[in-house]
Design a protein around this motif. Structure first.
Motif, PDB file in Angstrom:
ATOM      1  N   SER A 197      12.556  -3.844  -4.245  1.00  0.00           N
ATOM      2  CA  SER A 197      12.320  -3.004  -5.416  1.00  0.00           C
ATOM      3  C   SER A 197      13.166  -3.502  -6.574  1.00  0.00           C
ATOM      4  O   SER A 197      14.056  -4.350  -6.405  1.00  0.00           O
ATOM      5  CB  SER A 197      12.709  -1.557  -5.108  1.00  0.00           C
ATOM      6  OG  SER A 197      14.122  -1.457  -4.953  1.00  0.00           O
TER       7      SER A 197
ATOM      8  N   GLN B 298      12.174  -4.732   1.880  1.00  0.00           N
ATOM      9  CA  GLN B 298      11.182  -4.652   2.959  1.00  0.00           C
ATOM     10  C   GLN B 298      11.528  -5.694   4.005  1.00  0.00           C
ATOM     11  O   GLN B 298      11.744  -6.873   3.697  1.00  0.00           O
ATOM     12  CB  GLN B 298       9.778  -4.909   2.416  1.00  0.00           C
ATOM     13  CG  GLN B 298       8.686  -4.824   3.495  1.00  0.00           C
ATOM     14  CD  GLN B 298       7.292  -4.926   2.911  1.00  0.00           C
ATOM     15  OE1 GLN B 298       7.077  -4.669   1.734  1.00  0.00           O
ATOM     16  NE2 GLN B 298       6.332  -5.314   3.747  1.00  0.00           N
TER      17      GLN B 298
ATOM     18  N   VAL C  65       6.101  -8.161  -7.710  1.00  0.00           N
ATOM     19  CA  VAL C  65       5.267  -7.640  -6.629  1.00  0.00           C
ATOM     20  C   VAL C  65       4.328  -6.592  -7.214  1.00  0.00           C
ATOM     21  O   VAL C  65       4.782  -5.620  -7.802  1.00  0.00           O
ATOM     22  CB  VAL C  65       6.141  -7.012  -5.522  1.00  0.00           C
ATOM     23  CG1 VAL C  65       5.256  -6.409  -4.441  1.00  0.00           C
ATOM     24  CG2 VAL C  65       7.063  -8.056  -4.923  1.00  0.00           C
ATOM     25  N   THR C  66       3.028  -6.755  -7.081  1.00  0.00           N
ATOM     26  CA  THR C  66       2.067  -5.810  -7.625  1.00  0.00           C
ATOM     27  C   THR C  66       1.586  -4.861  -6.558  1.00  0.00           C
ATOM     28  O   THR C  66       1.649  -5.129  -5.363  1.00  0.00           O
ATOM     29  CB  THR C  66       0.850  -6.542  -8.213  1.00  0.00           C
ATOM     30  OG1 THR C  66       0.110  -7.142  -7.155  1.00  0.00           O
ATOM     31  CG2 THR C  66       1.277  -7.618  -9.197  1.00  0.00           C
ATOM     32  N   ALA C  67       1.090  -3.715  -7.023  1.00  0.00           N
ATOM     33  CA  ALA C  67       0.576  -2.700  -6.105  1.00  0.00           C
ATOM     34  C   ALA C  67      -0.661  -3.171  -5.376  1.00  0.00           C
ATOM     35  O   ALA C  67      -1.062  -2.596  -4.372  1.00  0.00           O
ATOM     36  CB  ALA C  67       0.267  -1.425  -6.878  1.00  0.00           C
TER      37      ALA C  67
ATOM     38  N   ILE D 180       2.396  -4.750   1.271  1.00  0.00           N
ATOM     39  CA  ILE D 180       3.588  -4.374   0.515  1.00  0.00           C
ATOM     40  C   ILE D 180       3.919  -2.910   0.786  1.00  0.00           C
ATOM     41  O   ILE D 180       3.071  -2.041   0.655  1.00  0.00           O
ATOM     42  CB  ILE D 180       3.379  -4.583  -0.999  1.00  0.00           C
ATOM     43  CG1 ILE D 180       2.975  -6.024  -1.294  1.00  0.00           C
ATOM     44  CG2 ILE D 180       4.645  -4.207  -1.759  1.00  0.00           C
ATOM     45  CD1 ILE D 180       3.981  -7.044  -0.846  1.00  0.00           C
ATOM     46  N   HIS D 181       5.168  -2.654   1.162  1.00  0.00           N
ATOM     47  CA  HIS D 181       5.609  -1.284   1.385  1.00  0.00           C
ATOM     48  C   HIS D 181       5.582  -0.531   0.057  1.00  0.00           C
ATOM     49  O   HIS D 181       5.970  -1.090  -0.988  1.00  0.00           O
ATOM     50  CB  HIS D 181       7.017  -1.286   1.957  1.00  0.00           C
ATOM     51  CG  HIS D 181       7.451   0.025   2.497  1.00  0.00           C
ATOM     52  ND1 HIS D 181       7.862   1.058   1.686  1.00  0.00           N
ATOM     53  CD2 HIS D 181       7.529   0.494   3.774  1.00  0.00           C
ATOM     54  CE1 HIS D 181       8.191   2.091   2.436  1.00  0.00           C
ATOM     55  NE2 HIS D 181       7.996   1.781   3.697  1.00  0.00           N
ATOM     56  N   PRO D 182       5.150   0.741   0.050  1.00  0.00           N
ATOM     57  CA  PRO D 182       5.099   1.498  -1.213  1.00  0.00           C
ATOM     58  C   PRO D 182       6.427   1.549  -1.953  1.00  0.00           C
ATOM     59  O   PRO D 182       6.454   1.617  -3.178  1.00  0.00           O
ATOM     60  CB  PRO D 182       4.677   2.903  -0.756  1.00  0.00           C
ATOM     61  CG  PRO D 182       3.936   2.675   0.518  1.00  0.00           C
ATOM     62  CD  PRO D 182       4.609   1.507   1.188  1.00  0.00           C
TER      63      PRO D 182
ATOM     64  N   HIS E 153      10.302  -8.957  -0.085  1.00  0.00           N
ATOM     65  CA  HIS E 153       9.915  -8.089  -1.192  1.00  0.00           C
ATOM     66  C   HIS E 153      11.002  -7.046  -1.391  1.00  0.00           C
ATOM     67  O   HIS E 153      11.472  -6.422  -0.436  1.00  0.00           O
ATOM     68  CB  HIS E 153       8.582  -7.396  -0.895  1.00  0.00           C
ATOM     69  CG  HIS E 153       7.428  -8.350  -0.750  1.00  0.00           C
ATOM     70  ND1 HIS E 153       7.043  -9.200  -1.750  1.00  0.00           N
ATOM     71  CD2 HIS E 153       6.588  -8.581   0.287  1.00  0.00           C
ATOM     72  CE1 HIS E 153       6.005  -9.913  -1.352  1.00  0.00           C
ATOM     73  NE2 HIS E 153       5.723  -9.561  -0.118  1.00  0.00           N
TER      74      HIS E 153
ATOM     75  N   GLU F 170       6.677  -1.623  -4.288  1.00  0.00           N
ATOM     76  CA  GLU F 170       5.612  -1.949  -5.232  1.00  0.00           C
ATOM     77  C   GLU F 170       6.173  -1.989  -6.648  1.00  0.00           C
ATOM     78  O   GLU F 170       6.974  -1.141  -7.038  1.00  0.00           O
ATOM     79  CB  GLU F 170       4.482  -0.933  -5.132  1.00  0.00           C
ATOM     80  CG  GLU F 170       3.647  -1.074  -3.878  1.00  0.00           C
ATOM     81  CD  GLU F 170       2.504  -0.076  -3.809  1.00  0.00           C
ATOM     82  OE1 GLU F 170       1.686  -0.178  -2.875  1.00  0.00           O
ATOM     83  OE2 GLU F 170       2.436   0.803  -4.688  1.00  0.00           O
ATOM     84  N   GLY F 171       5.742  -2.959  -7.428  1.00  0.00           N
ATOM     85  CA  GLY F 171       6.251  -3.111  -8.776  1.00  0.00           C
ATOM     86  C   GLY F 171       7.609  -3.792  -8.826  1.00  0.00           C
ATOM     87  O   GLY F 171       8.205  -3.911  -9.901  1.00  0.00           O
TER      88      GLY F 171
ATOM     89  N   SER G 217      -0.556   9.242  -1.502  1.00  0.00           N
ATOM     90  CA  SER G 217       0.437   8.300  -2.002  1.00  0.00           C
ATOM     91  C   SER G 217       1.600   9.078  -2.603  1.00  0.00           C
ATOM     92  O   SER G 217       1.468   9.702  -3.663  1.00  0.00           O
ATOM     93  CB  SER G 217      -0.182   7.380  -3.058  1.00  0.00           C
ATOM     94  OG  SER G 217       0.779   6.472  -3.554  1.00  0.00           O
TER      95      SER G 217
END
Length: 326
Positions: free
Chosen positions: A107, A57, A3-5, A10-12, A105, A15-16, A270
């Motif tokens: 982490s 998410q 998952v890219t930023a 996409i929830h923060p 998604h 991300e990644g 952010s």
């Protein structure tokens, strides 16, 4: 699938991370469901240390932390177990609605509850859904031949992963279904442990506090005690306050019922975060002026007394105004 930023929606907190597919959904109890995720392409997933968790998410865009129940050794799948909060909605309800084939998604795995490498014995203690990270420790111990025992307290008919725990630990598992039997078992375990034993506890905050306090009263050093909060307590809406961002020259109003983290995000800031429950320590911010109202489970008592940092996902302000180095 990473998952890219740059991905939209996409929830923060994820991300990644990864996009995974639901491979299996199985019911543990009337209120607890286990969900297994895999790579859509069938590949191996990143390894993790026992006691790790994922941020997942869910459908409405929010995200929650859930403990992984595997050993973490070269996994081809990730499994979590989720308690449906009575009368609740949000994350737990959305997770219970997942079906095989759905994609989510997540982490990368992260842990603040890893087993101590120097321990000669691991004393595991769990209550209710707190079995999830503790089961991960038990699997690791079984795979690597390390010594472990588990005290598991749960209401009759409400125990998750009971059969798995029995298979992994055999006579090293003690099951308790009431407070009196648990207290008797706990006291015996705390008094009779040999040197080199580390204690790991997961469950409701009051349960964990009771176990840790009892251990310390009996002389256990803090360095041998480890805990994992699976959820922050329900918090009141709090009083409104203002926050000044010193480096940005911005003043923001934080209304009652809205977190400082949400206010900062709504203003375009952010802020790294993971659990959004005051547990993981990711969203720490430096405080320049004012007294935070600490409501997290991450900072130590000394760090809270210094009032130089704040976990912005749950904590607020004692004063009407707070100034941050942001």
């Amino acid at each position: 699938m990473t998952v890219t930023a740059l991905a939209t929606g996409i929830h923060p907190a994820v991300e990644g991370g990864l996009q995974l597919e639901v491979r299996d959904v199985s019911r543990q109890t009337d209120s607890i469901v286990s969900i297994t995720f895999g790579d859509p392409s069938g590949g191996t997933l990143p390894s993790y240390v026992p006691g790790s968790h994922l941020i997942v998410q869910y459908a409405d865009g929010g995200a929650n932390a859930y403990s992984l129940t595997g050993s973490g050794n070269s996994p081809t799948q990730y499994t979590i177990s989720v308690l449906q909060v009575e009368g609740g909605a949000g994350g737990s309800l959305a997770m219970h609605r997942l079906a095989i084939g759905d994609r989510v998604h997540v982490s990368l795995p992260r842990s603040a509850f890893a087993p101590a490498a120097t321990a000669t014995h691991h004393l595991l203690i769990a209550a209710g859904i707190g079995i999830t990270p503790v089961l991960s420790h038990a699997r690791y111990a079984a795979e690597w031949g390390t010594k472990a025992s588990l005290i598991y307290v749960y209401r009759p008919g409400a125990g998750a992963h009971v059969e798995e725990a029995r298979e992994l630990l055999g006579p090293a598992l003690t099951e308790c279904s009431d407070r009196r039997s648990f207290q008797t078992t706990l006291m015996e375990a705390l008094v009779n442990q040999k040197l080199g034993t580390h204690l790991y506890v997961c469950g409701p905050t009051a349960f964990m506090d009771g176990v840790l306090d009892q251990a310390q009263d009996l002389g256990w050093p803090k360095g041998l005690l480890h805990s994992e909060a699976f959820g922050a307590a329900e918090l009141d809406a709090g009083e409104p306050f203002a926050v000044n961002l010193a480096r940005s020259g911005v003043r923001l109003e934080v209304p009652a019922g809205v977190s400082l983290l949400e206010t900062l995000e709504n203003a375009g800031k952010s802020i790294p975060n993971m659990c959004r429950k005051g547990i993981c320590g990711e969203c720490v911010l430096p405080v320049l002026r004012g007294k935070p109202l600490h409501r997290d489970l991450y900072l130590t008592d000394q760090e809270k007394a210094e009032n130089t940092t704040i976990m912005c996902c749950v904590s607020r302000s004692v004063d009407e105004e707070l100034e941050l180095d942001l």
